[in-house]
Design an enzyme around this catalytic site. Structure first.
Site: not given
Length: 345
Positions: A104, A106, A108, A182
């Protein structure tokens, strides 16, 4: 599909109980890093626990999550064919060494340097090329092993992420996209509001919500059944908030920092120590206010709403950050009951 996807920190692995693991369909182990164009995991000390978890729960899919806020190396690795190949090869090596079912990413975020990492306008195309290279490498390994390896991403929830990526092409190489619905308010805003709301309520200047994010990514070319929505097992908090409208949608001197995790909220904040829980029926989200401190979070009621939405809209499921934030187990339990047990009944 009704996946239940939980982020779990490496340090939490030894304490993962059978009851909790049985309620997950997918587990993302946080975090591997990118160093010198390759995935590095030497700092993770508890990966030996994976053999036990997979033996005890053979249907559980376990992925190595790589990245996180302020974790760099992605832009540099993705910028050249050699770097992309090196990262893909290192991912395959991780899959060969440990019983992971996939990786996965991630990052950012592609094209943005706000987290203090390298960024370039070229990230937009290079991200696609990186994922394609990794998908091809995983498929080659899968042919040899007789299995399918997963490739997923965690995506920022708002327009900036769609603008910095080619989601219509990216999604072709992914099993699913996890929307980080979120932190949608707080870190950069001095206006109080819900940080993980299902819908946008009247009077909110910031229009992003779970529903708005789903529709944004669908318009960008991601099929609904490849979208998992995010739930928060922690809060965001503003202090010195005007005692108006129960603290909701009020300007403050500072931005909304991280507040207590759900376990601490349940023990010391929700209907305790002067904090009153309110429910915003438009947003389908709770909040706390004591006259000067405003706290936004997910609870059992809001999670039931999110799960119902995921089923109603034909989404892949629900993802949450993160396991250790709720020692009560109540939040994972309500997700499991809403998505899995009710389907089996």
């Amino acid at each position: 599909m009704n996946f239940i996807i939980g982020y779990v920190g490496d340090r939490a692995l030894p304490g993962m109980t059978g009851d909790a693991v049985r309620k997950l369909t997918h587990m993302n182990i946080a975090f591997g890093h990118v160093k010198d164009d390759a995935i590095a995991i030497d700092h993770l000390k508890h990966l030996s626990e994976l053999e036990r978890l997979k033996r005890e729960h053979p249907s559980l899919r376990v992925l190595l999550s790589v990245g996180g806020w302020s974790a760099g190396g992605f832009s540099e690795a993705a910028s050249t064919e050699a770097g992309r190949n090196r990262m893909a090869d290192s991912a395959v090596d991780v899959l060969a060494r440990f019983p992971f079912d996939g990786v996965d990413l991630d990052w950012e975020y592609p094209c943005y340097a706000e987290a203090g990492i390298a960024a370039s306008p070229d990230d937009k195309r290079n991200f696609t090329l990186l994922l394609r290279t990794m998908r091809e490498a995983f498929d080659r390994k899968g042919e040899v092993d007789g299995r399918a390896y997963m490739l997923t991403i965690a995506a920022g929830a708002d327009q900036y992420y769609v603008d910095g990526t080619e989601m219509d092409e990216v999604q072709r190489y992914l099993d699913y996209v996890q929307l980080m619905t979120y932190d949608m308010r707080g870190g950069f805003q001095t206006l109080t509001g819900h940080h993980t709301n299902l819908f946008t309520p009247t009077g909110d200047l910031f229009r992003i919500s779970v529903d708005a994010s789903v529709r944004l990514f669908e318009r960008a070319g991601v099929p609904r059944d490849k979208l998992a929505i995010g739930a928060a097992f922690y809060s965001r908090m503003w202090k010195n908030v005007p005692n108006v409208n129960r603290g909701l949608h009020q300007m403050t001197a500072g931005s909304g920092g991280y507040g207590p995790d759900y376990g601490e909220l349940a023990a010391s904040y929700i209907e305790r120590n002067g904090f009153v829980r309110y429910w915003d029926d438009e947003a389908k989200a709770p909040f706390l206010f004591d006259g000067s401190t405003f706290i936004t979070y997910d609870d059992e009621e809001s999670l039931r709403q999110k799960c119902a939405y995921a089923k109603r809209e034909g989404l892949a499921g629900v993802m949450f950050w993160e396991y250790k934030c709720d020692p009560t187990g109540r939040l994972l339990d309500v997700i499991h009951r809403s998505l899995r047990e009710e389907n089996e009944a």
